[in-house]
Design an enzyme around this catalytic site. Structure first.
Site, PDB file in Angstrom:
ATOM      1  N   LYS A  50       0.834  -1.214   0.000  1.00 50.77           N
ATOM      2  CA  LYS A  50       0.000   0.000   0.000  1.00 50.77           C
ATOM      3  C   LYS A  50       0.866   1.260   0.000  1.00 50.77           C
ATOM      4  CE  LYS A  50      -2.136  -1.160   3.769  1.00 50.77           C
ATOM      5  NZ  LYS A  50      -1.508  -2.467   3.940  1.00 50.77           N
ATOM      6  N   THR A  51       1.824   1.294   0.919  1.00 50.96           N
ATOM      7  CA  THR A  51       2.684   2.469   0.994  1.00 50.96           C
ATOM      8  C   THR A  51       3.502   2.598  -0.293  1.00 50.96           C
ATOM      9  OG1 THR A  51       2.752   2.164   3.377  1.00 50.96           O
ATOM     10  CG2 THR A  51       4.398   3.635   2.444  1.00 50.96           C
ATOM     11  N   ASP A 280      -2.064   7.738   3.963  1.00 46.59           N
ATOM     12  CA  ASP A 280      -1.665   6.358   4.282  1.00 46.59           C
ATOM     13  C   ASP A 280      -2.241   6.000   5.650  1.00 46.59           C
ATOM     14  OD1 ASP A 280      -0.467   3.902   4.086  1.00 46.59           O
ATOM     15  OD2 ASP A 280       1.604   4.617   4.228  1.00 46.59           O
ATOM     16  N   GLU A 281      -2.359   4.718   5.937  1.00 47.33           N
ATOM     17  CA  GLU A 281      -2.859   4.241   7.242  1.00 47.33           C
ATOM     18  C   GLU A 281      -4.177   4.933   7.588  1.00 47.33           C
ATOM     19  OE1 GLU A 281      -1.096   1.955   8.929  1.00 47.33           O
ATOM     20  OE2 GLU A 281       1.004   2.214   8.366  1.00 47.33           O
ATOM     21  N   GLN A 311      -5.978  -3.502  10.451  1.00 49.48           N
ATOM     22  CA  GLN A 311      -4.845  -2.935  11.202  1.00 49.48           C
ATOM     23  C   GLN A 311      -5.231  -1.679  11.981  1.00 49.48           C
ATOM     24  OE1 GLN A 311      -0.805  -2.963   9.465  1.00 49.48           O
ATOM     25  NE2 GLN A 311      -1.786  -3.635   7.595  1.00 49.48           N
ATOM     26  N   ARG A 661       4.712  -7.851  10.852  1.00 44.04           N
ATOM     27  CA  ARG A 661       5.950  -7.075  10.704  1.00 44.04           C
ATOM     28  C   ARG A 661       7.107  -7.974  10.266  1.00 44.04           C
ATOM     29  NH1 ARG A 661       3.955  -3.316   9.186  1.00 44.04           N
ATOM     30  NH2 ARG A 661       2.082  -4.539   9.429  1.00 44.04           N
TER      31      ARG A 661
HETATM   32  N1  LIG Z   1       5.352  -5.401  -6.495  1.00 44.09           N
HETATM   33  C1  LIG Z   1       6.275  -5.600  -5.559  1.00 44.09           C
HETATM   34  N2  LIG Z   1       7.337  -6.380  -5.804  1.00 44.09           N
HETATM   35  C2  LIG Z   1       8.285  -6.613  -4.871  1.00 44.09           C
HETATM   36  N3  LIG Z   1       8.252  -6.109  -3.626  1.00 44.09           N
HETATM   37  C3  LIG Z   1       7.218  -5.320  -3.309  1.00 44.09           C
HETATM   38  C4  LIG Z   1       6.186  -5.013  -4.236  1.00 44.09           C
HETATM   39  N4  LIG Z   1       5.294  -4.213  -3.616  1.00 44.09           N
HETATM   40  C5  LIG Z   1       5.754  -4.018  -2.361  1.00 44.09           C
HETATM   41  N5  LIG Z   1       6.906  -4.670  -2.157  1.00 44.09           N
HETATM   42  C6  LIG Z   1       7.696  -4.737  -0.910  1.00 44.09           C
HETATM   43  O1  LIG Z   1       6.877  -5.348   0.096  1.00 44.09           O
HETATM   44  C7  LIG Z   1       7.112  -4.789   1.378  1.00 44.09           C
HETATM   45  C8  LIG Z   1       5.824  -4.260   1.962  1.00 44.09           C
HETATM   46  O2  LIG Z   1       5.386  -3.127   1.220  1.00 44.09           O
HETATM   47  P1  LIG Z   1       4.647  -1.895   1.897  1.00 44.09           P
HETATM   48  O3  LIG Z   1       5.356  -1.488   3.123  1.00 44.09           O
HETATM   49  O4  LIG Z   1       4.381  -0.914   0.841  1.00 44.09           O
HETATM   50  O5  LIG Z   1       3.274  -2.619   2.314  1.00 44.09           O
HETATM   51  P2  LIG Z   1       2.050  -2.017   3.108  1.00 44.09           P
HETATM   52  O6  LIG Z   1       0.837  -2.598   2.476  1.00 44.09           O
HETATM   53  O7  LIG Z   1       2.154  -0.551   3.180  1.00 44.09           O
HETATM   54  O8  LIG Z   1       2.273  -2.686   4.535  1.00 44.09           O
HETATM   55  P3  LIG Z   1       1.633  -2.239   5.943  1.00 44.09           P
HETATM   56  O9  LIG Z   1       0.210  -2.683   5.896  1.00 44.09           O
HETATM   57  O10 LIG Z   1       2.401  -3.019   6.948  1.00 44.09           O
HETATM   58  O11 LIG Z   1       1.772  -0.767   6.048  1.00 44.09           O
HETATM   59  C9  LIG Z   1       8.146  -3.705   1.181  1.00 44.09           C
HETATM   60  O12 LIG Z   1       9.410  -4.254   1.516  1.00 44.09           O
HETATM   61  C10 LIG Z   1       8.055  -3.390  -0.310  1.00 44.09           C
HETATM   62  O13 LIG Z   1       9.276  -2.916  -0.813  1.00 44.09           O
HETATM   63 MG   LIG Z   2       2.257   0.773   4.833  1.00 41.82          MG
END
Ligand SMILES: Nc1ncnc2c1ncn2[C@@H]1O[C@H](COP(=O)(O)OP(=O)(O)OP(=O)(O)O)[C@@H](O)[C@H]1O
Ligand SMILES: [Mg+2]
Length: 804
Positions: A50-51, A280-281, A311, A661
């Site tokens: 997402k981020t 975000d969040e 979350q 995490r």
């Molecule tokens: N398409 C992709 N290919 C490879 N790695 C990815 C891809 N998308 C995200 N990632 C990696 O996956 C991990 C999680 O990504 P991110 O932090 O953006 O997730 P999130 O959904 O924001 O998580 P959270 O819910 O914990 O905030 C990071 O290390 C990111 O670099």
């Molecule tokens: Mg995130």
């Protein structure tokens, strides 16, 4: 319109660039990145990117934004022009913008038209630095990527005269807030047990989260004695802050909303400015933050919120999950995109998280999958005592490091800070480097607060609270009575304390202190002048000297005072660091940053140490190896949460956040016996452990024993030293015996002496330089070739060390 030569070339070129730019994302993620116009909700589980999407979306908007699709080059564009455009699309600098615009009607967003809001400074910094890497520092620095609080402060600093504040307003932290409230509770002769300051502060905080002014809060709470009294305290509190030209954290958001709602012209200006708004969040926004986001996005309605209903962990701070669940209702033309592939964790960790959160009834429901492979099983470990648990954690880490991992690969997460104590001791005994992220403000040391109070008073002399803090520090013969008299005079004359102090001679009530007061006022006025033509760090040094603060510390000549001097100097390094990052570093700017700072922002990732923090602070972060400690009924979930299903669900979401995490390995640990708040508690393993199916787990917890204990509802008898007294199944023997052996091994105090050469699994070769008996053990000082000198307790150290 007929397609020009440029159109064809341009379209092909653009497609190729975009393709290359975002090829690392999956299809759903790309869909979100390219959906730039109109309301968009990205609702997805942990670690699904997402981020990552949010950041790439900004890159897309700024480099290939919608506007570019309407770009037409004139018929007479030369090859050179086209080459130039191609370059410009890759790297759209402000410098080349003019020429690009004369060549074709480009109309992409400008950096300052983009607002990206997150919850922690760390997350905001992460977004900023990733954007700078992608778009160039110069260009990216104008993007409004910040936390709710710093965005609001930025708006308020510009506009707050519209709500009757001076631009130099002060920000009160929780400590300042408590001082003011304590005084009000005392002045009103209220029982401070009933009106406990923390309770009152949080009631006022919740009122502000809900945008209730003192008046509205009073109207809505006339029936209830407690609340109607709080309403009166709230009224007086708001009045005092206003008089000091100060705001607390919750005010910052509420006042911004009031400013925008009460001033249509200002609102319109910001609505016009922010073409794209992102948050975000979003699951953790409270009502005030929700209203604020909606207001700011109200111009273009290009609003993108990303979050995960599973979350949401800040209900106790007024966050309401409905903000995200009702997004589609709020914006009728909203598009929702779900991401299901997780890139962070192994399948075992994810399956555990999926199964755990499935127990919550109130959720939208989603499943995560990954193609990272199953990975290692999750490890459950139950120890007899909290010390045993801590030793286990230290041992696993030391073994991991001996195996080639880094200390910084590990994070220890706990429900409450109290749980960190035993782990900390075990880390000290074993020489494991660690860092505790308290989530509290770092700048809480008395001397640092004193120096900051000086700086605040210089910036905003109407700040009565901070003036009181430093008016007689160091001692200037301005006694408490004088200060109270000055405060009363200020009240009577409807002015500030500083004003009274500056004109002390006109107030005979101030008696003999007049001289001292006048001198103090002169000191501040002089410093104010000095500030105008001096670099900030030099100015800070002048403040230390002129106020006599440094001198007073030096005069003490104690070790402690030396430490304090170092801390005040560290503040200077903070100022220097601030200066290096800002184009126009101002005192106000620095103070602002400091007041919004928490420990988590100082987390220095470059140093090799285990990090320890609460599960709440770990939101949005990731670590290869994660320990969740204190997984016991009554701790996590806490007793309070176990009473109400709704609260239990919030605890379970927190557990889901914590579990997700972990990238490679997750450890869940608990103890049978634990000293908490001075009492020994016996507890069962957390129900959350049971919710994770066995197939994903490697455990030392004997199920038969646990089941037996529950069936018979046997309570361990504290009279027995061994917690196994109630264990009648015998079924546990397999694993725990191994664990016991390890402990037995550590008991014999090794015969070591200075000069002995040792080999340590994690630290390598070293030589013992001293041995001191200590509490039935021996404190060793060992100089290692690679990592320098460490102090280790012999019994634990011998698990990893051999004498040569
Ligand atoms: N398409 C992709 N290919 C490879 N790695 C990815 C891809 N998308 C995200 N990632 C990696 O996956 C991990 C999680 O990504 P991110 O932090 O953006 O997730 P999130 O959904 O924001 O998580 P959270 O819910 O914990 O905030 C990071 O290390 C990111 O670099
Ligand atoms: Mg995130």
């Amino acid at each position: 319109m007929e397609q020009s030569r440029f159109d064809i070339q341009y379209a092909a070129m653009r497609a190729a660039i975009i393709e290359r730019e975002f090829q690392h994302l999956n299809e759903k993620q790309r869909e979100a990145v390219f959906h730039t116009e109109g309301p968009l909700l990205v609702l997805a589980g942990a670690g699904s990117g997402k981020t990552t999407v949010l950041i790439n979306r900004i890159i897309n908007i700024l480099r290939f934004g919608e506007g570019y699709s309407y770009a037409y080059a004139p018929e007479d564009a030369t090859e050179d022009d086209l080459l130039f455009l191609r370059e410009y699309l890759r790297n759209p600098t402000e410098e080349h913008r003019m020429r690009a615009e004369t060549l074709c009607r480009v109309n992409p967003a400008r950096p300052w038209q983009i607002l990206a809001i997150t919850f922690t400074n760390k997350a905001a910094k992460e977004i900023q630095s990733r954007l700078q890497r992608a778009l160039g520092e110069e260009f990216a620095k104008d993007i409004w990527a910040s936390t709710f609080h710093s965005m609001c402060v930025r708006i308020l600093r510009r506009e707050c005269d519209a709500i009757g504040y001076d631009r130099s307003f002060t920000i009160y932290d929780t400590d300042d807030q408590k001082r003011v409230l304590t005084a009000i509770i005392k002045n009103n002769k209220l029982d401070d047990k009933v009106f406990d300051v923390r309770g009152v502060a949080s009631a006022i905080g919740r009122a502000k989260d809900n945008l209730q002014t003192p008046r509205i809060y009073a109207i809505e709470n006339t029936e209830d004695y407690y609340k109607s009294t709080v309403a009166e305290i709230y009224k007086q509190y708001a009045k005092q802050l206003k008089e000091s030209n100060a705001m607390d954290f919750d005010d910052i958001i509420m006042k911004t909303v009031q400013l925008l709602q009460g001033n249509p012209d200002i609102l319109e200006r910001y609505q016009r400015q922010f073409h794209y708004v992102m948050a975000d969040e979003y699951q953790d926004t409270n009502h005030a933050q929700y209203v604020l986001t909606s207001l700011l996005a109200g111009g273009y309605e290009n609003i993108c919120v990303v979050g995960d209903d599973d979350q949401s962990i800040y209900k106790f701070r007024g966050a309401t999950i409905t903000n995200i669940l009702e997004f589609e209702g709020q914006y009728k033309n909203a598009t929702t995109i779900r991401l299901e592939q997780n890139y962070r964790s192994t399948q075992n960790i994810l399956s555990a998280a999926n199964e755990l959160i499935r127990n919550n009834a109130r959720r939208k429901g989603k499943e995560l999958w990954t193609d990272n492979g199953d990975g290692a099983k999750i490890r459950f470990h139950r120890s007899d005592t909290q010390e045993g648990e801590a030793e286990y954690v230290a041992r696993m880490i030391t073994e991991g490091v001996a195996d080639g991992k880094h200390f910084s690969d590990y994070a220890i997460l706990y429900r409450n800070h109290v749980l960190s104590n035993s782990i900390e001791s075990a880390f000290k005994r074993n020489g494991v480097p660690y860092r505790i992220v308290s989530g509290l403000r770092f700048f809480d040391r008395a001397e640092v607060k004193d120096m900051l109070a000086y700086l605040w008073v210089i910036a905003n002399p109407t700040d009565n609270l901070r003036l009181r803090r430093i008016i007689n520090v160091p001692a200037r013969k301005i006694g408490n009575k004088t200060v109270e008299t000055a405060a009363m005079l200020a009240e009577l004359n409807n002015t500030t304390m500083f004003d009274i102090v500056s004109h002390a001679a006109e107030h005979p009530e101030l008696g003999r202190a007049t001289n001292a007061l006048t001198k103090f006022a002169e000191l501040i006025t002089n410093l104010q002048k000095m500030k105008e033509h001096m670099p900030l760090d030099e100015f800070y040094e002048q403040v230390m000297v002129q106020t006599g603060y440094l001198e007073a510390l030096k005069a003490k000549e104690t070790q402690e005072a030396q430490g304090r001097i170092e801390n005040t100097m560290e503040l200077k390094s903070n100022i220097a660091d601030f200066m290096s990052r800002q184009e126009q570093p101002t005192l106000e700017g620095f103070l602002e940053e400091v007041s919004l700072f928490t420990d988590i922002d100082r987390m220095d990732e470059s140093s090799d140490a285990v990090v320890m923090m609460t599960m709440h602070s770990a939101k949005g972060l990731e670590f290869p190896q994660v320990f969740l400690v204190g997984m016991e009924e009554g701790i996590f979930p806490g007793f309070r949460a176990m009473e109400k299903e709704e609260d239990l669900e919030e605890e379970r979401r927190l557990c889901y956040v914590a579990v997700t995490r972990a990238k490679q390995q997750l450890y869940l640990t608990c103890a049978e016996r634990r000293m908490m708040y001075g009492r020994t508690q016996y507890s069962k393993p957390s129900q959350f452990l049971k919710e994770i199916p066995k197939q994903f787990v490697d455990s030392n917890i004997s199920e038969t024993r646990q089941e037996m204990q529950e069936k018979l509802d046997l309570q361990p008898n504290p009279k027995y030293q061994s917690s196994r007294a109630y264990d009648i199944s015998g079924a546990h023997k397999k694993q725990p015996v191994i664990a016991k052996k390890k402990t037995a091994q550590t008991v014999a105090a090794p015969a070591l002496k200075p000069g002995d050469q040792v080999d340590h699994k994690a630290f390598g070769h070293g030589m013992i330089t001293s041995c001191k008996p200590m509490g039935g053990d021996i404190l060793l000082e060992i100089t290692f070739d690679k990592v320098g000198t460490k102090r280790l307790m012999a019994k634990s150290a011998m698990n990893f060390m051999t004498k040569k």
